[in-house]
Design a protein around this motif. Structure first.
Motif, PDB file in Angstrom:
ATOM      1  N   LYS A  88       0.834  -1.209   0.000  1.00 31.37           N
ATOM      2  CA  LYS A  88       0.000   0.000   0.000  1.00 31.37           C
ATOM      3  C   LYS A  88       0.865   1.254   0.000  1.00 31.37           C
ATOM      4  CE  LYS A  88      -3.896  -2.121   2.466  1.00 31.37           C
ATOM      5  NZ  LYS A  88      -4.708  -2.107   3.708  1.00 31.37           N
ATOM      6  N   ILE A  89       1.876   1.268   0.853  1.00 31.89           N
ATOM      7  CA  ILE A  89       2.738   2.452   0.954  1.00 31.89           C
ATOM      8  C   ILE A  89       3.587   2.616  -0.304  1.00 31.89           C
ATOM      9  CG2 ILE A  89       4.679   3.442   2.234  1.00 31.89           C
ATOM     10  CD1 ILE A  89       3.488   2.240   4.761  1.00 31.89           C
ATOM     11  N   LYS A  90       3.935   1.517  -0.927  1.00 36.83           N
ATOM     12  CA  LYS A  90       4.731   1.567  -2.153  1.00 36.83           C
ATOM     13  C   LYS A  90       4.011   2.354  -3.237  1.00 36.83           C
ATOM     14  CE  LYS A  90       7.145  -1.425  -5.474  1.00 36.83           C
ATOM     15  NZ  LYS A  90       7.411  -2.838  -5.863  1.00 36.83           N
ATOM     16  N   ASN A  91       2.687   2.294  -3.250  1.00 32.49           N
ATOM     17  CA  ASN A  91       1.896   2.982  -4.265  1.00 32.49           C
ATOM     18  C   ASN A  91       1.653   4.456  -3.935  1.00 32.49           C
ATOM     19  OD1 ASN A  91       1.605   0.625  -5.813  1.00 32.49           O
ATOM     20  ND2 ASN A  91      -0.147  -0.048  -4.588  1.00 32.49           N
ATOM     21  N   LEU A 115       1.033   2.510  11.199  1.00 34.69           N
ATOM     22  CA  LEU A 115       2.216   2.456  12.053  1.00 34.69           C
ATOM     23  C   LEU A 115       3.293   1.704  11.292  1.00 34.69           C
ATOM     24  CD1 LEU A 115       3.802   2.595  14.761  1.00 34.69           C
ATOM     25  CD2 LEU A 115       2.726   0.411  15.342  1.00 34.69           C
ATOM     26  N   LEU A 116       4.468   2.305  11.171  1.00 32.12           N
ATOM     27  CA  LEU A 116       5.584   1.625  10.522  1.00 32.12           C
ATOM     28  C   LEU A 116       6.383   0.796  11.521  1.00 32.12           C
ATOM     29  CD1 LEU A 116       6.952   4.334   8.042  1.00 32.12           C
ATOM     30  CD2 LEU A 116       5.164   2.615   7.698  1.00 32.12           C
ATOM     31  N   ASP A 117       6.619   1.384  12.692  1.00 33.69           N
ATOM     32  CA  ASP A 117       7.433   0.656  13.671  1.00 33.69           C
ATOM     33  C   ASP A 117       7.260   1.265  15.052  1.00 33.69           C
ATOM     34  OD1 ASP A 117       9.178  -1.251  14.584  1.00 33.69           O
ATOM     35  OD2 ASP A 117      10.767  -0.777  13.163  1.00 33.69           O
ATOM     36  N   LEU A 160      18.737   9.045  16.997  1.00 36.47           N
ATOM     37  CA  LEU A 160      17.394   9.191  16.426  1.00 36.47           C
ATOM     38  C   LEU A 160      17.470   9.250  14.906  1.00 36.47           C
ATOM     39  CD1 LEU A 160      15.824  11.789  18.900  1.00 36.47           C
ATOM     40  CD2 LEU A 160      15.642   9.300  18.948  1.00 36.47           C
ATOM     41  N   LEU A 161      18.474   9.941  14.394  1.00 42.61           N
ATOM     42  CA  LEU A 161      18.694  10.009  12.950  1.00 42.61           C
ATOM     43  C   LEU A 161      18.877   8.612  12.366  1.00 42.61           C
ATOM     44  CD1 LEU A 161      19.663  11.301  10.206  1.00 42.61           C
ATOM     45  CD2 LEU A 161      21.939  11.379  11.233  1.00 42.61           C
ATOM     46  N   SER A 162      19.718   7.817  13.018  1.00 39.50           N
ATOM     47  CA  SER A 162      20.006   6.470  12.538  1.00 39.50           C
ATOM     48  C   SER A 162      18.737   5.623  12.485  1.00 39.50           C
ATOM     49  CB  SER A 162      21.053   5.814  13.442  1.00 39.50           C
ATOM     50  OG  SER A 162      21.262   4.466  13.087  1.00 39.50           O
ATOM     51  N   GLU A 163      17.905   5.716  13.530  1.00 43.07           N
ATOM     52  CA  GLU A 163      16.694   4.911  13.584  1.00 43.07           C
ATOM     53  C   GLU A 163      15.661   5.374  12.556  1.00 43.07           C
ATOM     54  OE1 GLU A 163      16.392   2.223  14.934  1.00 43.07           O
ATOM     55  OE2 GLU A 163      17.739   2.118  16.640  1.00 43.07           O
ATOM     56  N   LEU A 164      15.507   6.679  12.404  1.00 46.15           N
ATOM     57  CA  LEU A 164      14.563   7.193  11.413  1.00 46.15           C
ATOM     58  C   LEU A 164      14.980   6.801   9.998  1.00 46.15           C
ATOM     59  CD1 LEU A 164      13.721  10.786  12.709  1.00 46.15           C
ATOM     60  CD2 LEU A 164      12.123   8.886  12.439  1.00 46.15           C
ATOM     61  N   GLU A 201      13.762   0.812   5.281  1.00 41.11           N
ATOM     62  CA  GLU A 201      13.074  -0.477   5.319  1.00 41.11           C
ATOM     63  C   GLU A 201      11.724  -0.422   4.603  1.00 41.11           C
ATOM     64  OE1 GLU A 201      12.633  -1.931   9.269  1.00 41.11           O
ATOM     65  OE2 GLU A 201      14.759  -2.402   9.539  1.00 41.11           O
ATOM     66  N   TRP A 202      11.057   0.705   4.698  1.00 38.89           N
ATOM     67  CA  TRP A 202       9.736   0.837   4.103  1.00 38.89           C
ATOM     68  C   TRP A 202       9.769   1.495   2.725  1.00 38.89           C
ATOM     69  CZ3 TRP A 202       5.290  -1.339   5.783  1.00 38.89           C
ATOM     70  CH2 TRP A 202       5.302  -1.907   7.050  1.00 38.89           C
ATOM     71  N   GLY A 203      10.951   1.821   2.242  1.00 37.56           N
ATOM     72  CA  GLY A 203      11.086   2.381   0.905  1.00 37.56           C
ATOM     73  C   GLY A 203      10.481   3.748   0.723  1.00 37.56           C
ATOM     74  N   VAL A 204      10.508   4.583   1.771  1.00 35.61           N
ATOM     75  CA  VAL A 204       9.885   5.907   1.677  1.00 35.61           C
ATOM     76  C   VAL A 204      10.899   7.049   1.801  1.00 35.61           C
ATOM     77  CG1 VAL A 204       7.674   5.079   2.563  1.00 35.61           C
ATOM     78  CG2 VAL A 204       9.373   5.970   4.167  1.00 35.61           C
ATOM     79  N   SER A 205      12.178   6.722   1.802  1.00 34.25           N
ATOM     80  CA  SER A 205      13.207   7.755   2.019  1.00 34.25           C
ATOM     81  C   SER A 205      13.061   8.925   1.055  1.00 34.25           C
ATOM     82  CB  SER A 205      14.601   7.148   1.887  1.00 34.25           C
ATOM     83  OG  SER A 205      14.812   6.184   2.890  1.00 34.25           O
ATOM     84  N   ASP A 206      12.714   8.619  -0.211  1.00 33.93           N
ATOM     85  CA  ASP A 206      12.587   9.670  -1.211  1.00 33.93           C
ATOM     86  C   ASP A 206      11.152  10.172  -1.367  1.00 33.93           C
ATOM     87  OD1 ASP A 206      11.643   7.313  -2.236  1.00 33.93           O
ATOM     88  OD2 ASP A 206      12.459   7.604  -4.244  1.00 33.93           O
ATOM     89  N   LYS A 207      10.259   9.733  -0.475  1.00 31.35           N
ATOM     90  CA  LYS A 207       8.859  10.147  -0.548  1.00 31.35           C
ATOM     91  C   LYS A 207       8.456  11.053   0.605  1.00 31.35           C
ATOM     92  CE  LYS A 207       7.157   5.916  -2.831  1.00 31.35           C
ATOM     93  NZ  LYS A 207       6.144   4.843  -2.741  1.00 31.35           N
TER      94      LYS A 207
END
Length: 511
Positions: free
Chosen positions: A70-73, A109-111, A124-128, A134-140
């Motif tokens: 769902k999030i991929k779309n 909820l992602l995590d 916090l930066l590392s975890e975010l 992991e969820w493929g949203v870095s560029d979104k």
């Protein structure tokens, strides 16, 4: 038993654990086993170990895969995050994701995981970054909503370079908390009264009896919590509701706490009246099922107008007047300059430019949106209409030489420039037409309007998805901790962090 039915009942059992916060050991409880035997004697009840180590992880992985698709779309997402420490002194961090899917606000909820290190901006930066990757949203990620703690602000804005949006509920909390200091002595007296009634069975029973004699509803006094200003509002509101029977009870039983004077009760009543709009705004912007970011500018201005009205009609009680003056906070002064909030407001067909007090801020929002629309506008290719390409190729270049020399300087220097110019023009025309549309009624659904009008405003609609997906608060992440706290109970106090993670994820994301 049919394997398909066995699987369905196994999944239902996992949902009981995830939804209802039941312990894995419920499968060993005599009453529960007897109940299932009565319902379906053919069902083979799994052991708690199978439930914990196989069935739960399997459902977690299955749901995680579904949410991932769902999030991929999604074309753009807004994240919220917050940290919390449980009663077992374990620190957790949650990350939620919000986006517009089929013109509906969608949240997941992602995590929710244990923070094993100090809450530094680097950690916090590392975890975010890990969660986003992991969820493929870095560029979104178009925005990340958090409180104003320096560590998380530095991690989000300075290091990840995501647009940081301050949690509006947190801003309201800071403003009201500061103002409530003006009646701190009265607050302490009310807290003492509440604690006394909660501690004393005799006092609470007498209060109920007197409420009954007075023909009033039997309401209990409420205690506030330090982290939530609106809990203080609810405490004051409830005190006013039970004021007469409560004070009468204190006097009647000669309680070792001080009852409030008539003047102090008047101050509490005025405070409740003044803070009511702040509570209503906090509730409205804390939802995740509806568009909220576009309301922040209007709500901030609305609260300022209400406070200004109280300043023009000063209270006879000095503490109340000081409280009102404190509520006129400069934290609201720059709200229109938060670019993504300005864009969201302008793209909400209920508000548009009319929501702004600062005309320059409104114009800047229009320019940003138009530029974004032009950037995503489909490229236009030049075509020679009505001409046979073969004929054009066979025609001698000399015939067209004079004409070509004449027009060469009137054309864009490249096809890319021509496409850009065309896209910019189309975007401006779309924006102009959108702004000319009549405003939608305030109670309408802006996303439903965009669904209907998307064929007309195609590029603006794409920009809209990157702005109206933004939520106004980080409350969605904070709500996760309520679920986390309910998972860690006396009967579930030995849950491993990985099990808490799976259970909270299922609880938050299962339909």
């Amino acid at each position: 038993m049919d394997p398909l039915r066995q699987n369905k009942l196994d999944e239902a059992l996992v949902k009981i654990i995830a939804y209802d916060y039941q312990p894995f050991s419920i499968v060993e409880d005599k009453g529960f086993r007897e109940f299932l035997k009565t319902v379906d004697p053919s069902y083979t009840l799994p052991s708690w170990k199978t439930l914990s180590q196989a069935l739960l992880p399997n459902m977690y992985e299955k749901l995680r895969a579904e949410v991932f698709v769902k999030i991929k779309n999604a074309s753009a997402v807004c994240l919220t995050t917050d940290c919390w420490t449980s009663v077992t002194s374990t620190s957790y961090m949650s990350v939620t994701c919000h986006y517009v899917q089929d013109f509906v606000m969608t949240s997941h909820l992602l995590d929710c995981f244990v923070l094993t290190d100090r809450h530094t901006s680097a950690h916090l930066l590392s975890e975010l970054k890990r969660v986003a990757n992991e969820w493929g949203v870095s560029d979104k990620v178009v925005a990340c909503v958090t409180d104003n703690a320096r560590n998380i602000v530095a991690a989000v804005g300075d290091q990840l370079h995501w647009d940081h949006i301050p949690c509006f509920a947190h801003v309201l909390n800071l403003i009201v908390r500061a103002a409530l200091k003006e009646i701190q002595d009265i607050l302490q007296k009310i807290k003492a009264v509440v604690e006394y009634f909660q501690r004393s069975t005799v006092a609470s029973d007498k209060l109920k009896a007197i409420q009954q004699q007075m023909g009033q509803e039997q309401l209990c006094l409420r205690q506030d919590v330090a982290t939530s200003w609106n809990s203080t509002y609810y405490m004051l509101k409830r005190f006013i509701e039970v004021k007469d029977p409560a004070i009468f009870t204190l006097v009647l039983i000669n309680a070792p706490v001080s009852a409030l004077s008539t003047e102090e009760c008047e101050i509490v009543q005025e405070t409740v009246d003044i803070l009511k709009p702040f509570e209503e705004v906090t509730v409205e912007v804390s939802t995740e099922r509806f568009v909220t970011a576009s309301k922040v500018i209007l709500m901030a201005r609305g609260l300022q107008r209400i406070v200004a009205r109280h300043q023009r009609n000063p209270s006879v009680h000095e503490p109340v007047q000081k409280l009102v003056d404190s509520l006129m906070s400069d934290r609201f002064s720059k709200v229109e300059q938060i670019e993504k909030l300005g864009d969201a407001t302008c793209l909400d067909p209920r508000f548009k430019k009319q929501a702004f007090v600062n005309n320059m801020a409104a114009d800047d929002a229009v320019k940003r949106i138009t530029a974004a629309a032009a950037h995503i506008h489909p490229s236009h290719t030049e075509e020679v209409e009505g001409q046979d390409p073969a004929a054009a190729a066979s025609t001698g270049a000399m015939v067209w030489e004079d004409f070509d020399k004449t027009v060469i300087n009137t054309r864009p220097s490249s096809s890319t420039d021509a496409s850009t110019s065309s896209s910019s023009t189309a975007a401006m025309m779309e924006m102009r037409a959108y702004l000319a549309e009549p405003l939608l009624s305030r109670g309408s659904d802006p996303l439903a309007w965009w669904r209907m009008c998307s064929p007309v405003y195609k590029t603006l609609c794409e920009v809209m998805k990157t702005r109206l997906c933004i939520v106004a608060t980080s409350v969605p992440s904070e709500r996760i901790f309520s679920k986390t706290g309910q998972n860690i109970t006396d009967r579930r106090n030995h849950l491993s962090p990985s099990k808490v993670r799976e259970l909270v994820f299922l609880n938050a994301n299962l339909p």
